[in-house]
Enzyme design. Structure first.
Site, mmCIF file in Angstrom:
data_model
loop_
_atom_site.group_PDB
_atom_site.id
_atom_site.type_symbol
_atom_site.label_atom_id
_atom_site.label_comp_id
_atom_site.label_asym_id
_atom_site.label_seq_id
_atom_site.Cartn_x
_atom_site.Cartn_y
_atom_site.Cartn_z
ATOM 1 C CB VAL A 102 -2.891 -15.042 -23.224
ATOM 2 C CG1 VAL A 102 -1.451 -14.677 -23.577
ATOM 3 C CG2 VAL A 102 -3.416 -14.110 -22.147
ATOM 4 C CE LYS A 103 -9.158 -13.969 -28.590
ATOM 5 N NZ LYS A 103 -7.876 -13.671 -29.271
ATOM 6 N NE ARG A 104 -3.107 -18.502 -21.049
ATOM 7 C CZ ARG A 104 -2.687 -18.713 -22.298
ATOM 8 N NH1 ARG A 104 -3.498 -18.538 -23.327
ATOM 9 N NH2 ARG A 104 -1.458 -19.120 -22.528
#
Lengths: 302, 302
Positions: A102-104
């Site tokens: 998700v690379k949040r």
């Protein structure tokens, strides 16, 4: 700890690879697409979900882990998240580990909400309930801390972007600092600190690093730089990295990395001239295992 | 162009502020929470959605734009995205502009999916259909390009993280490069380049920058550094920045920035000792406008 479970699952199957389910509707053979009304978000999401389940069934004794690329599911809004949850739940029910890619990353209070959604709890209940989640480091420690806290609380793991696999990763990540390090090396040094206190019985932290398999020299140097950090290596296959490229991103004694392949598995049916995407992906995953294990030689997994 | 519409909406209301709907269930007065079964994701999401609609109604003639923080909605999975879409659609139906604060960023093919979801199309249909979206620059140009393309194609805008408002933003963003710039200044210089070719009739690009209102000196220097880039300034209110802090992040002749406030509006009812959260937020938004416009003095909006 979850990082130990990952390492042991890799060891059990003798295969340090993760199947990247970056599934798009165009990855499905037309004959399979036709079973759903893919003109609607609900139909497309259901088709993707069914495709993913078949892939999981086909890979269950070959690949220890899947990585779900959130963007491909967000594209279908609610129906897409339902497909994502179905895929994650099905993989976990079959004993596979799940990385939510998700690379949040955000300010502390917001990162806490992302962490709760992906690896933590909301109102006492898991939401997407991944085993691992990928995180962006641009906001610094207070964007990472809530994820680390949930790693401790719920026995989960994270992979923090250090050096990404894409061509323009150099644009910001390779900038040279006044102290001689590249930006991504400074991030690597932070990750090593953030990972302290989360080390499992195999010597690796539950806070790992994303290192592009497409950068063999930089990856090899990072392997030496952060010996207690487990690597997630994207970029194998369609992005161009080979087994030989990634060998030095592994620790010869302890493994220490897992290689992701997405498009090469999802679209193996096309290369192999069949609509039987599940068997094609299985054959491709076996080839990938042989390519990687051949290159790695005598790497040991505990 | 959308950036012109934003600037004109600011001018029409005489208020360069955006209401940040980072809505959590605990931001709702208990008397309001009670109307829904907030123990379930669906109930909590519906409560948040209704709260947001009331806030939008209360702010409609005061604030030109809302910013929706995706993390707060992802927390409720499908139900949360449904609330997010409802809030965005309702705001747009009432003529407000919508910034989706998602801070996405990935390799090119994945960024294209995120962009399609938030400002583009999927199967010819809009998905979340925001006017603007926030983007993380860590992956470099190929993670930004798909968003820029959708800005052109669908008349949308983006705000790229340059210098974030959180305390540990300094950890990576303030590192000094060998060429003398800080990392965030190097990002600022890239943003100025990425924004070229998207400039509207008021002289600002549809590719803007996120600059924390909590860093007045750095913000002032960035204002001079990137004159054609519109700023989204988070950090006002609960994060500590005041009207006086942000004055130099504006261009005296042309405005060039919009200030976000989230918690101070959402929880104004608590400070003001009432359950009438809508009126409290309206009063707070008016105070905020006066604080900011008082500090700005004679800034002109076209």
């Amino acid at each position: 700890m979850i990082i130990d479970r990952l390492i042991e699952a890799i060891g059990a199957l003798g295969n340090p690879t993760v199947a990247g389910l970056d599934t798009r509707i165009e990855h499905l053979p037309e004959s399979f697409q036709k079973r759903w009304d893919i003109g609607t978000a609900a139909g497309a999401a259901q088709a993707i979900s069914a495709f993913n389940r078949s892939l999981i069934d086909a890979l269950i004794d070959i690949v220890p882990c899947i990585k779900i690329q959130a963007a491909c599911y967000e594209l279908y809004a609610e129906a897409g998240l339902s497909a994502l949850r179905d895929t994650a739940g099905y993989a976990r029910s079959r004993g596979m580990l799940v990385i939510a890619d998700v690379k949040r990353g955000d300010i502390g209070s917001t990162s806490a909400a992302y962490s709760a959604a992906w690896i933590g709890r909301c109102g006492g209940q898991p939401v997407f309930d991944a085993d691992f989640v990928t995180v962006n480091p641009y906001l610094g420690a207070d964007g990472i801390a809530p994820f680390l806290e949930d790693c401790r609380r719920y026995d989960k793991g994270i992979f923090i972007l250090v050096k990404t696999s894409n061509p323009s990763s150099s644009e910001l990540q390779d900038l040279r600092l006044a102290d001689g390090r590249a930006v991504y090396e400074a991030v690597a040094d932070r990750v090593a600190v953030w990972g302290e206190g989360l080390t499992g019985s195999h010597g690796y932290s539950a806070a790992g690093a994303v290192v592009g398999a497409t950068h063999p020299e930089q990856g090899a140097a990072l392997r030496r730089r952060m010996p207690g950090i487990f690597f997630l290596l994207p970029g194998y296959g369609a992005q161009g990295a080979t087994g030989a490229d990634i060998v030095r991103m592994f620790d010869r004694e302890r493994g220490g990395a897992i290689v992701n392949a997405s498009r090469s598995l999802l679209t193996a049916w096309r290369k192999r001239g069949t609509d039987d995407f599940a068997s094609a992906a299985r054959d491709e995953a076996i080839s990938m295992r042989e390519d990687i294990m051949g290159a790695l030689g005598r790497v040991r997994y505990h």
